[in-house]
Design an enzyme around this catalytic site. Structure first.
Site, short mmCIF file in Angstrom:
data_model
loop_
_atom_site.label_atom_id
_atom_site.label_comp_id
_atom_site.label_asym_id
_atom_site.label_seq_id
_atom_site.Cartn_x
_atom_site.Cartn_y
_atom_site.Cartn_z
CG ASP A 1 -0.35 0.01 2.52
OD1 ASP A 1 0.89 -0.13 2.60
OD2 ASP A 1 -1.08 0.14 3.53
CB SER A 2 4.57 1.76 0.04
OG SER A 2 4.85 0.62 -0.75
CG ASP B 1 0.16 -3.98 2.07
OD1 ASP B 1 -0.12 -4.69 3.04
OD2 ASP B 1 1.03 -3.07 2.09
CE LYS C 1 2.81 -5.86 3.73
NZ LYS C 1 2.33 -4.78 4.61
CD GLU D 1 0.26 -1.63 7.94
OE1 GLU D 1 -0.03 -0.86 8.87
OE2 GLU D 1 0.77 -1.24 6.86
CD GLU E 1 7.54 -0.60 7.66
OE1 GLU E 1 6.59 -1.31 7.26
OE2 GLU E 1 7.78 0.55 7.23
O1 KIV Z 1 3.52 -1.15 1.59
C1 KIV Z 1 4.68 -1.56 1.64
O2 KIV Z 1 5.53 -1.28 0.79
C2 KIV Z 1 5.04 -2.41 2.77
C3 KIV Z 1 6.48 -2.77 2.94
C4 KIV Z 1 7.25 -1.61 3.37
C5 KIV Z 1 6.66 -3.94 3.85
O3 KIV Z 1 4.21 -2.77 3.54
#
Ligand code: KIV
Length: 301
Positions: free
Chosen positions: A59-60, A98, A128, A130, A197
Site C-alpha cells: 500500500d506504499s 497489501d 498482507k 498489519e 518493520e
Molecule cells: O507497503 C509496503 O511497501 C510495505 C512494505 C514496506 C513492507 O508494507
C-alpha cells in the site's frame, strides 16, 4: 500428458515457482528470502525476471505511485487495479497483495470478502495485514477461506496517527514483550510469513528464532529470514530523504530525467524524428501521388 502448474500460469522453466511452502523451506535452509515491491506490469517483470522470491504490491503505492501523503487514503479498488497489472508481469515469484486501511479493520466478513477479491480478481497468492495479536482471529478466518496471510508488525504505517509518527517500535522492555506476543500470535494463527518493520535488530533476531514462519525485515536488521525494500527507494524514485535502512542500488531518477531532457532537446531542434525513424509510401503509391499532385499543379496554372 503435460503438467500444468497449480496456478495455471505459464512458468519460467528455468526457475521453480515460489510458494508459501518453499518460503518455509528457505527459512529452514537459511537461504535468505528476497522481496521487493512492484506496482505495475513493467516493474513486476523486471523484479520477477531478476529472480526476486516475493513481489509485494504494497500500500506504499499510495505515496510512490499515487502521490498521497500516507497510506491511509488508498482504496481497495485502487489497490486491485495495481495487483492485476503486477499479476500480468509476475511468473515465478510469490505475489503478495497489501490489504489497504479500512478494508479489514471494520468488519470481519468485509475483510474476508476483500481478501477474496485480491485472489479472485487480482490473482494474488497471499494477502498482507498489519497488526499482531489483535488480528489473530481475523487472520484465522481469512486462512479458513483458503487465503494465505502475511503478518506485518512493528512500525505499521497504517497506524501512523496512533503511533504519533513513523517511529521505530520495541525500544523498551514492554515494547519488546508486545512485539514477541504479536509475533507468536501471528505464528500460531498460521501466517505464511511475518513482515518486521522498523524494529531493533536484536528484537527481530529474537522473533526470527522464536517463530516458524519466515520473517521478512525492513529496517529490522540482518538476522531476519529475508529482506524487503520498496522498489522506488532502491532506484531513487521516491523524491525524499531515504530512511536509515534504505540502500540505493541505482539512480533511475537521473537516468529518466536525462532521457526526457534529451527527447525534448531533439524535438525542439528538429533532430527527432529522422528520416530513418519515419514511415514511407511504397514506390508505386508515391509515383501515383506525384502524378496526381502534378496534375493539380497543371490545372492551377
Ligand atoms: O507497503 C509496503 O511497501 C510495505 C512494505 C514496506 C513492507 O508494507
Amino acid at each position: 500428458m503435460s503438467l500444468t502448474p497449480i496456478s495455471g500460469r505459464r512458468l519460467d522453466e528455468s526457475r521453480p515457482k515460489i510458494t508459501t511452502a518453499s518460503l518455509r523451506e528457505q527459512k529452514l535452509r537459511h537461504e535468505p528470502i528476497t522481496c521487493l515491491t512492484a506496482y505495475d506490469y513493467a516493474t513486476a517483470r523486471i523484479v520477477d525476471e531478476a529472480g526476486i522470491d516475493m513481489v509485494l504490491v504494497g500500500d506504499s503505492l499510495a505515496q510512490t505511485m499515487l502521490g498521497y501523503e500516507n497510506t491511509l487514503s488508498v482504496t481497495m479498488d485502487e489497490m486491485l487495479h495495481h495487483v492485476k497489472a503486477v499479476r500480468r508481469g509476475v511468473k515465478s515469484a510469490l505475489l503478495v497483495a497489501d490489504m489497504p486501511y479500512g478494508s479489514y479493520q471494520v468488519d470481519l466478513n468485509d475483510a474476508v470478502r476483500n481478501a477474496t477479491r485480491f485472489v479472485k480478481e487480482g490473482g494474488a497468492e497471499v494477502v498482507k495485514i498489519e497488526g499482531g495479536e489483535k488480528r489473530a482471529e481475523l487472520i484465522r478466518h481469512i486462512i479458513d477461506a483458503e487465503i494465505p496471510v502475511a503478518g506485518h508488525i512493528g512500525l505499521t504505517p497504517q497506524s501512523v496517527n496512533v503511533m504519533g509518527g513513523y517511529k521505530v517500535q520495541g525500544k523498551n522492555l514492554s515494547g519488546v514483550e508486545q512485539l514477541m506476543r504479536d509475533a507468536v500470535a501471528l505464528d500460531r494463527s498460521g501466517v505464511a510469513c511475518i513482515f518486521l518493520e522498523g524494529i531493533p535488530r536484536e528484537v527481530a533476531a529474537l522473533i526470527t528464532a522464536e517463530v516458524e514462519a519466515p520473517t521478512i525485515g525492513i529496517g529490522a536488521g540482518p538476522e531476519c529470514d529475508g529482506q524487503v525494500l520498496v522498489f522506488h527507494d532502491i532506484v531513487n524514485l521516491s523524491f525524499g530523504p531515504p530512511a536509515k535502512f534504505v540502500r540505493r542500488y541505482g539512480d533511475a531518477a537521473v537516468l529518466i530525467a536525462q532521457a526526457v531532457r534529451a527527447f525534448r532537446a531533439d524535438v525542439k531542434s528538429h533532430q527527432y524524428p529522422s528520416d530513418e525513424e519515419s514511415y514511407h509510401l511504397p514506390k508505386e503509391t508515391r509515383a501515383g501521388l506525384e502524378t496526381v499532385l502534378e496534375r493539380k499543379r497543371g490545372m492551377r496554372r
